[in-house]
Design a protein around this motif. Structure first.
Motif, PDB file in Angstrom:
ATOM      1  N   PHE A 190     -25.087 -29.157   1.550  1.00  0.00           N
ATOM      2  CA  PHE A 190     -23.860 -29.235   0.771  1.00  0.00           C
ATOM      3  C   PHE A 190     -23.972 -30.300  -0.317  1.00  0.00           C
ATOM      4  CE2 PHE A 190     -19.307 -28.559   0.406  1.00  0.00           C
ATOM      5  CZ  PHE A 190     -18.862 -29.735  -0.144  1.00  0.00           C
ATOM      6  N   TYR A 198     -23.083 -22.687  10.669  1.00  0.00           N
ATOM      7  CA  TYR A 198     -22.539 -22.849   9.333  1.00  0.00           C
ATOM      8  C   TYR A 198     -21.428 -23.891   9.258  1.00  0.00           C
ATOM      9  CZ  TYR A 198     -25.100 -18.544   8.634  1.00  0.00           C
ATOM     10  OH  TYR A 198     -26.087 -17.610   8.587  1.00  0.00           O
ATOM     11  N   ARG A 238     -19.870 -27.556   8.961  1.00  0.00           N
ATOM     12  CA  ARG A 238     -20.218 -28.856   8.404  1.00  0.00           C
ATOM     13  C   ARG A 238     -18.962 -29.729   8.301  1.00  0.00           C
ATOM     14  NH1 ARG A 238     -24.387 -26.907   9.365  1.00  0.00           N
ATOM     15  NH2 ARG A 238     -26.221 -26.600   8.041  1.00  0.00           N
ATOM     16  N   LEU A 279     -15.610 -27.768   7.204  1.00  0.00           N
ATOM     17  CA  LEU A 279     -15.786 -26.528   6.456  1.00  0.00           C
ATOM     18  C   LEU A 279     -16.821 -25.616   7.114  1.00  0.00           C
ATOM     19  CD1 LEU A 279     -15.989 -28.012   2.837  1.00  0.00           C
ATOM     20  CD2 LEU A 279     -13.960 -27.197   4.017  1.00  0.00           C
ATOM     21  N   TRP A 280     -16.642 -24.327   6.896  1.00  0.00           N
ATOM     22  CA  TRP A 280     -17.612 -23.321   7.321  1.00  0.00           C
ATOM     23  C   TRP A 280     -18.172 -22.629   6.082  1.00  0.00           C
ATOM     24  CZ3 TRP A 280     -13.307 -24.684   9.850  1.00  0.00           C
ATOM     25  CH2 TRP A 280     -13.394 -24.925  11.228  1.00  0.00           C
ATOM     26  N   ARG A 281     -19.477 -22.401   6.106  1.00  0.00           N
ATOM     27  CA  ARG A 281     -20.072 -21.651   5.006  1.00  0.00           C
ATOM     28  C   ARG A 281     -19.810 -20.173   5.255  1.00  0.00           C
ATOM     29  NH1 ARG A 281     -26.098 -22.761   4.449  1.00  0.00           N
ATOM     30  NH2 ARG A 281     -26.322 -21.066   5.947  1.00  0.00           N
ATOM     31  N   ASP A 304     -23.110 -16.933   1.189  1.00  0.00           N
ATOM     32  CA  ASP A 304     -24.377 -17.510   0.746  1.00  0.00           C
ATOM     33  C   ASP A 304     -25.191 -16.389   0.113  1.00  0.00           C
ATOM     34  OD1 ASP A 304     -26.477 -19.119   0.226  1.00  0.00           O
ATOM     35  OD2 ASP A 304     -27.105 -19.421   2.298  1.00  0.00           O
ATOM     36  N   THR A 341     -22.470 -19.990  -3.273  1.00  0.00           N
ATOM     37  CA  THR A 341     -22.318 -20.497  -1.915  1.00  0.00           C
ATOM     38  C   THR A 341     -20.881 -20.993  -1.776  1.00  0.00           C
ATOM     39  OG1 THR A 341     -24.634 -21.187  -1.840  1.00  0.00           O
ATOM     40  CG2 THR A 341     -23.159 -22.128  -0.198  1.00  0.00           C
ATOM     41  N   THR A 342     -20.213 -20.565  -0.709  1.00  0.00           N
ATOM     42  CA  THR A 342     -18.798 -20.890  -0.529  1.00  0.00           C
ATOM     43  C   THR A 342     -18.566 -21.504   0.844  1.00  0.00           C
ATOM     44  OG1 THR A 342     -18.178 -19.017  -1.922  1.00  0.00           O
ATOM     45  CG2 THR A 342     -16.454 -20.001  -0.589  1.00  0.00           C
ATOM     46  N   PHE A 343     -17.810 -22.594   0.866  1.00  0.00           N
ATOM     47  CA  PHE A 343     -17.381 -23.238   2.107  1.00  0.00           C
ATOM     48  C   PHE A 343     -15.859 -23.159   2.176  1.00  0.00           C
ATOM     49  CE2 PHE A 343     -21.447 -25.051   1.170  1.00  0.00           C
ATOM     50  CZ  PHE A 343     -22.037 -25.329   2.394  1.00  0.00           C
ATOM     51  N   SER A 376     -11.398 -24.972  -0.141  1.00  0.00           N
ATOM     52  CA  SER A 376     -12.621 -24.176  -0.290  1.00  0.00           C
ATOM     53  C   SER A 376     -13.424 -24.729  -1.452  1.00  0.00           C
ATOM     54  CB  SER A 376     -12.298 -22.698  -0.533  1.00  0.00           C
ATOM     55  OG  SER A 376     -11.622 -22.511  -1.769  1.00  0.00           O
TER      56      SER A 376
END
Length: 348
Positions: free
Chosen positions: A92, A130, A132, A163-165, A168, A177-179, A203
């Motif tokens: 990240f 995923y 973090r 956050l979760w990814r 990707d 890439t999105t969290f 996000s």
């Protein structure tokens, strides 16, 4: 069979030990692997280039793939360039160069400035591959009593996010890439007479689009191949559950929606400045955003443009001379601010 070699910044090539684990992921659940993740028993050098070679195993091909319904089997060894790799725990922060920690000392028309921008993060145990967690603190402090009333030179803000990814996608041309997750936030003036605490959902979107690369190249004044950083976009919805305002300042709305865009781009490499013998690398940091309070219908824009002059002699130390222009309605009170600052910045 998988063989991995690495080439460091000096051109030295080394063979790495066998992977401890090779994980294959079927991203669209069609029975075909879309992402292969290789875990190694050694620490990775984020400045090195890694090459992966897939070799046949008996009668099994090195790789089988399908395009438009046509299946192809590659029976010869296949070399793949993995490129620059970051540790999973640092992925990240590796993508978000504008958010890397820094310390700045300087001043301007609003007085002296001591600024600390700190961020950290890691894997969230029990949240899956995923998950973090991330934390950040921005402290812009001024020893000048009058300047401390400014929310540019006298402001403290902190965030804690889980956050979760969720996305990707990388195809070499348009990468995203999105969290997505939850956050807790605190922001205050330097003297803590005006502050609020909130919690909500957030996000982060990291977009390395072809258009972003083209724009970065267009804005570059020198003819070099410095990498263009992805755009970092944050979207958030927060509920303000506690606040305090000194007399004359209105209370915040309960619900606040916000958007923030950060982008770091090399403008020039080896620039010559008037009256100076040293050469500089010049970077532009764009930080723009807005907060909307639906209850009152108010929109509060914020703009920060930061021009960093990094001496080539001190490139490894990430030391730079920074010019910053900030204008907008800054939280927590959303008072109008307009300032020009200059100082020395050290990224670490």
């Amino acid at each position: 069979f998988v063989t991995i070699t690495t080439t460091d910044k000096n051109g030295n090539e080394t063979s790495l030990p066998a992977p401890t684990t090779v994980a294959a992921r079927d991203g669209d659940n069609d029975g075909w692997v879309t992402v292969i993740t290789i875990f190694l028993p050694v620490d990775l050098d984020t400045n090195a280039i890694y090459k992966v070679q897939l070799r046949p195993d008996g009668d099994k091909p090195a790789l089988t793939y399908r395009v438009d319904g046509v299946e192809t089997r590659i029976t010869r060894p296949l070399d793949l360039t993995a490129g620059k790799i970051a540790k999973a725990d640092a992925e990240f922060l590796e993508k978000s160069a504008p958010l890397k920690p820094s310390f700045e000392i300087g001043g301007g028309e609003d007085g002296a400035l001591l600024a600390l921008h700190w961020s950290t993060g890691g894997e969230a145990k029990g949240w899956g591959d995923y998950g973090r967690w991330f934390a950040s603190v921005d402290a812009n402090l001024s020893p000048d009593e009058t300047a401390s009333d400014s929310l540019i030179t006298g402001r403290v803000a902190g965030d804690l996010e889980g956050l979760w990814r969720v996305i990707d996608t990388r195809n070499g041309r348009n990468d995203a890439t999105t969290f997505l997750g939850v956050s807790a936030n605190f922001e205050s003036s330097q003297d803590f007479d005006n502050w609020d605490a909130s919690a909500g959902v957030a996000s982060w979107w990291y977009l390395q689009l072809h258009a972003v690369r083209r724009l970065g190249d267009m804005l570059r004044l020198s003819s070099d191949d410095a990498p263009v950083h992805p755009i970092a976009l944050k979207l958030a919805a927060d509920y303000v559950y506690a606040s305090e305002r000194e007399a004359g300042n209105s209370d915040p709305e309960d619900i606040q929606l916000s958007a923030r865009l950060l982008w770091l781009n090399r403008v020039c490499t080896g620039a010559a400045l008037p009256f100076m013998d040293a050469r500089f690398d010049v970077n532009l940091l764009v930080d723009v955003g807005a907060t909307w309070e639906p209850g009152g219908g108010s929109v509060h824009p914020e703009t920060r443009l930061n021009l960093e002059f990094q001496p080539e002699k001190f490139k490894d130390a990430d030391l730079s001379f920074a010019l910053t222009w900030a204008k907008g309605q800054f939280s927590p009170t959303f008072a109008d601010e307009d300032a020009f600052l200059a100082g020395l910045k050290l990224r670490f």
